[in-house]
Motif scaffolding. Structure first.
Motif, mmCIF file in Angstrom:
data_model
loop_
_atom_site.group_PDB
_atom_site.id
_atom_site.type_symbol
_atom_site.label_atom_id
_atom_site.label_comp_id
_atom_site.label_asym_id
_atom_site.label_seq_id
_atom_site.Cartn_x
_atom_site.Cartn_y
_atom_site.Cartn_z
ATOM 1 N N MET A 27 0.819 -1.214 0.000
ATOM 2 C CA MET A 27 0.000 0.000 0.000
ATOM 3 C C MET A 27 0.853 1.264 0.000
ATOM 4 S SD MET A 27 -3.302 -0.343 -0.168
ATOM 5 C CE MET A 27 -4.049 1.025 0.730
ATOM 6 N N GLY A 28 2.147 1.128 0.279
ATOM 7 C CA GLY A 28 3.027 2.293 0.216
ATOM 8 C C GLY A 28 3.353 2.721 -1.192
ATOM 9 N N GLY A 29 2.894 1.954 -2.197
ATOM 10 C CA GLY A 29 3.107 2.322 -3.590
ATOM 11 C C GLY A 29 4.433 1.885 -4.157
ATOM 12 N N THR A 30 5.263 1.224 -3.341
ATOM 13 C CA THR A 30 6.570 0.755 -3.789
ATOM 14 C C THR A 30 6.499 -0.739 -4.104
ATOM 15 O OG1 THR A 30 7.696 2.388 -2.409
ATOM 16 C CG2 THR A 30 9.005 0.521 -3.166
ATOM 17 N N ALA A 31 7.028 -1.129 -5.247
ATOM 18 C CA ALA A 31 7.078 -2.548 -5.600
ATOM 19 C C ALA A 31 8.141 -3.243 -4.750
ATOM 20 C CB ALA A 31 7.393 -2.718 -7.084
ATOM 21 N N LEU A 32 7.871 -4.471 -4.346
ATOM 22 C CA LEU A 32 8.768 -5.223 -3.479
ATOM 23 C C LEU A 32 9.064 -6.593 -4.074
ATOM 24 C CD1 LEU A 32 7.061 -4.431 -0.040
ATOM 25 C CD2 LEU A 32 9.098 -3.346 -0.995
ATOM 26 N N THR A 33 10.201 -7.144 -3.689
ATOM 27 C CA THR A 33 10.577 -8.480 -4.162
ATOM 28 C C THR A 33 9.883 -9.537 -3.315
ATOM 29 O OG1 THR A 33 12.467 -8.656 -2.672
ATOM 30 C CG2 THR A 33 12.850 -7.613 -4.818
ATOM 31 N N ALA A 34 9.949 -10.770 -3.780
ATOM 32 C CA ALA A 34 9.358 -11.878 -3.033
ATOM 33 C C ALA A 34 10.018 -12.020 -1.663
ATOM 34 C CB ALA A 34 9.495 -13.171 -3.827
ATOM 35 N N SER A 35 11.334 -11.821 -1.597
ATOM 36 C CA SER A 35 12.044 -11.922 -0.322
ATOM 37 C C SER A 35 11.565 -10.862 0.656
ATOM 38 C CB SER A 35 13.549 -11.789 -0.545
ATOM 39 O OG SER A 35 14.037 -12.838 -1.334
ATOM 40 N N GLU A 36 11.386 -9.640 0.165
ATOM 41 C CA GLU A 36 10.912 -8.557 1.028
ATOM 42 C C GLU A 36 9.496 -8.828 1.515
ATOM 43 O OE1 GLU A 36 13.399 -4.777 -0.837
ATOM 44 O OE2 GLU A 36 11.627 -5.523 -1.877
ATOM 45 N N LEU A 37 8.660 -9.361 0.635
ATOM 46 C CA LEU A 37 7.275 -9.653 1.011
ATOM 47 C C LEU A 37 7.205 -10.847 1.959
ATOM 48 C CD1 LEU A 37 5.604 -8.956 -2.426
ATOM 49 C CD2 LEU A 37 5.239 -7.679 -0.301
ATOM 50 N N ALA A 38 8.140 -11.782 1.816
ATOM 51 C CA ALA A 38 8.196 -12.905 2.756
ATOM 52 C C ALA A 38 8.471 -12.394 4.170
ATOM 53 C CB ALA A 38 9.280 -13.894 2.325
ATOM 54 N N THR A 62 0.674 -7.129 -9.839
ATOM 55 C CA THR A 62 1.398 -7.091 -11.105
ATOM 56 C C THR A 62 2.846 -7.486 -10.819
ATOM 57 O OG1 THR A 62 1.948 -4.750 -10.823
ATOM 58 C CG2 THR A 62 -0.053 -5.279 -12.066
ATOM 59 N N LEU A 63 3.547 -7.890 -11.862
ATOM 60 C CA LEU A 63 4.933 -8.318 -11.716
ATOM 61 C C LEU A 63 5.782 -7.633 -12.774
ATOM 62 C CD1 LEU A 63 7.071 -10.175 -10.423
ATOM 63 C CD2 LEU A 63 6.373 -11.950 -12.045
ATOM 64 N N ALA A 64 6.869 -7.032 -12.345
ATOM 65 C CA ALA A 64 7.800 -6.388 -13.272
ATOM 66 C C ALA A 64 9.197 -6.925 -13.018
ATOM 67 C CB ALA A 64 7.773 -4.874 -13.087
ATOM 68 N N TYR A 71 9.794 -7.681 -9.239
ATOM 69 C CA TYR A 71 9.132 -6.816 -8.274
ATOM 70 C C TYR A 71 7.610 -6.945 -8.385
ATOM 71 C CZ TYR A 71 13.684 -4.601 -7.677
ATOM 72 O OH TYR A 71 15.010 -4.361 -7.408
ATOM 73 N N TYR A 72 6.981 -7.093 -7.239
ATOM 74 C CA TYR A 72 5.529 -7.204 -7.168
ATOM 75 C C TYR A 72 4.930 -5.883 -6.701
ATOM 76 C CZ TYR A 72 6.233 -12.253 -7.449
ATOM 77 O OH TYR A 72 6.592 -13.513 -7.859
ATOM 78 N N GLY A 73 3.797 -5.537 -7.289
ATOM 79 C CA GLY A 73 3.073 -4.337 -6.886
ATOM 80 C C GLY A 73 1.585 -4.586 -6.971
ATOM 81 N N LEU A 74 0.796 -3.714 -6.344
ATOM 82 C CA LEU A 74 -0.657 -3.832 -6.450
ATOM 83 C C LEU A 74 -1.087 -3.619 -7.898
ATOM 84 C CD1 LEU A 74 -1.910 -1.919 -3.284
ATOM 85 C CD2 LEU A 74 -1.519 -4.363 -3.557
ATOM 86 N N GLY A 76 -3.437 -2.024 -9.106
ATOM 87 C CA GLY A 76 -3.930 -0.697 -9.448
ATOM 88 C C GLY A 76 -4.634 -0.038 -8.287
ATOM 89 N N PRO A 77 -5.084 1.212 -8.477
ATOM 90 C CA PRO A 77 -5.735 1.959 -7.396
ATOM 91 C C PRO A 77 -7.028 1.317 -6.909
ATOM 92 C CG PRO A 77 -5.902 3.129 -9.494
ATOM 93 C CD PRO A 77 -4.944 2.012 -9.701
ATOM 94 N N GLN A 78 -7.701 0.561 -7.763
ATOM 95 C CA GLN A 78 -8.938 -0.108 -7.341
ATOM 96 C C GLN A 78 -8.648 -1.142 -6.262
ATOM 97 O OE1 GLN A 78 -11.075 -2.220 -10.434
ATOM 98 N NE2 GLN A 78 -13.030 -1.744 -9.487
ATOM 99 N N VAL A 79 -7.544 -1.871 -6.436
ATOM 100 C CA VAL A 79 -7.139 -2.851 -5.426
ATOM 101 C C VAL A 79 -6.732 -2.132 -4.145
ATOM 102 C CG1 VAL A 79 -5.492 -4.676 -4.860
ATOM 103 C CG2 VAL A 79 -6.437 -4.523 -7.168
ATOM 104 N N ALA A 80 -5.988 -1.039 -4.285
ATOM 105 C CA ALA A 80 -5.570 -0.267 -3.107
ATOM 106 C C ALA A 80 -6.778 0.271 -2.355
ATOM 107 C CB ALA A 80 -4.656 0.881 -3.537
ATOM 108 N N GLY A 81 -7.779 0.755 -3.083
ATOM 109 C CA GLY A 81 -8.986 1.262 -2.442
ATOM 110 C C GLY A 81 -9.713 0.178 -1.676
ATOM 111 N N MET A 82 -9.714 -1.027 -2.225
ATOM 112 C CA MET A 82 -10.348 -2.156 -1.539
ATOM 113 C C MET A 82 -9.634 -2.459 -0.227
ATOM 114 S SD MET A 82 -10.702 -6.131 -2.792
ATOM 115 C CE MET A 82 -8.910 -6.337 -2.800
ATOM 116 N N ILE A 83 -8.289 -2.482 -0.261
ATOM 117 C CA ILE A 83 -7.518 -2.771 0.944
ATOM 118 C C ILE A 83 -7.744 -1.689 1.994
ATOM 119 C CG2 ILE A 83 -5.216 -3.161 1.896
ATOM 120 C CD1 ILE A 83 -6.268 -5.363 0.011
#
Length: 224
Positions: A27-38, A62-64, A71-74, A76-83
């Protein structure tokens, strides 16, 4: 539910504690790696990878790729709004998981909600813009007022640019439990706050901390 969207499928994805922690971390808007999310989820890397695969399949992430890193990110804003909305419900009716300390107070004052400002300052800003009729509040929706284009142009913000997402949208604030401003306009305002160095992002947190002079400048521009 026999007709309409499959709410249960999305709810099951968000409802797992590890996956919920991952989504909240993004939700901070920054994409994170799998290790960071773990680390955020408190699970092993193989377990995190399994959770991330499910979230990807569900369309919530999404994945980039950049070099060897992914890097994984939300999605879009619709998902962020739901969270953000779910967090508000959990804060009002569910048990509290509080980490005591100054970060919690700072998060309530101002924080990043995906790509826009949230918290007490953001809610006050939207209220003031509505009071001045720069923005118009219709039920739970927000639209531009007649003076919006000139008002924001004077601040270096173009509200007439063609964008694929809404210019302004109401986003239910989990801590204040009233709406703050999302959409491309909300994102542009947060960009301006950080560009002008009125505030800074707190390290390893979604909190946005205003300097004394920055707070004065923000309030003069958006709350006066």
């Amino acid at each position: 539910m026999r007709e309409g969207p499959d709410i249960a499928r999305i709810a099951s994805l968000v409802g797992d504690p590890a996956r919920a922690n991952m989504l909240t971390a993004l939700m901070g808007g920054t994409a994170l790696t799998a290790s960071e999310l773990a680390l955020e989820a408190g699970v092993s890397l193989p377990t995190a990878s399994s959770h991330l695969s499910k979230l990807m399949e569900g369309g919530l992430l999404t994945l980039a790729s950049q070099g060897r890193h992914r890097y994984y990110g939300l999605a879009g804003p619709q998902v962020a709004g739901m969270i953000e909305a779910i967090t508000g419900v959990a804060a009002s009716v569910g048990p509290q998981r509080v980490r005591p300390g100054p970060r919690d107070a700072a998060m309530r004052v101002a924080r990043v909600c995906y790509d826009h400002l949230a918290g007490e300052q953001a809610v006050a800003m939207l209220d003031r813009l509505v009071d001045k009729k720069v923005l118009i509040r219709d039920d739970n929706d927000i639209r531009l007022g007649q003076s919006a284009a000139s008002h924001f142009a004077a601040l270096g913000i173009d509200v007439e640019s063609k964008a694929r997402r809404p210019v302004c949208r109401a986003c239910l604030d989990w801590s204040v439990r009233r709406s703050h401003l999302a959409g491309t306009l909300g994102a542009a305002i947060l960009d301006k706050i950080l560009l002008e160095k009125w505030a800074r992002r707190e390290k390893d947190s979604r909190a946005v901390v205003f300097s004394p002079l920055g707070k004065q400048a923000f309030e003069k521009v958006f709350l006066a």
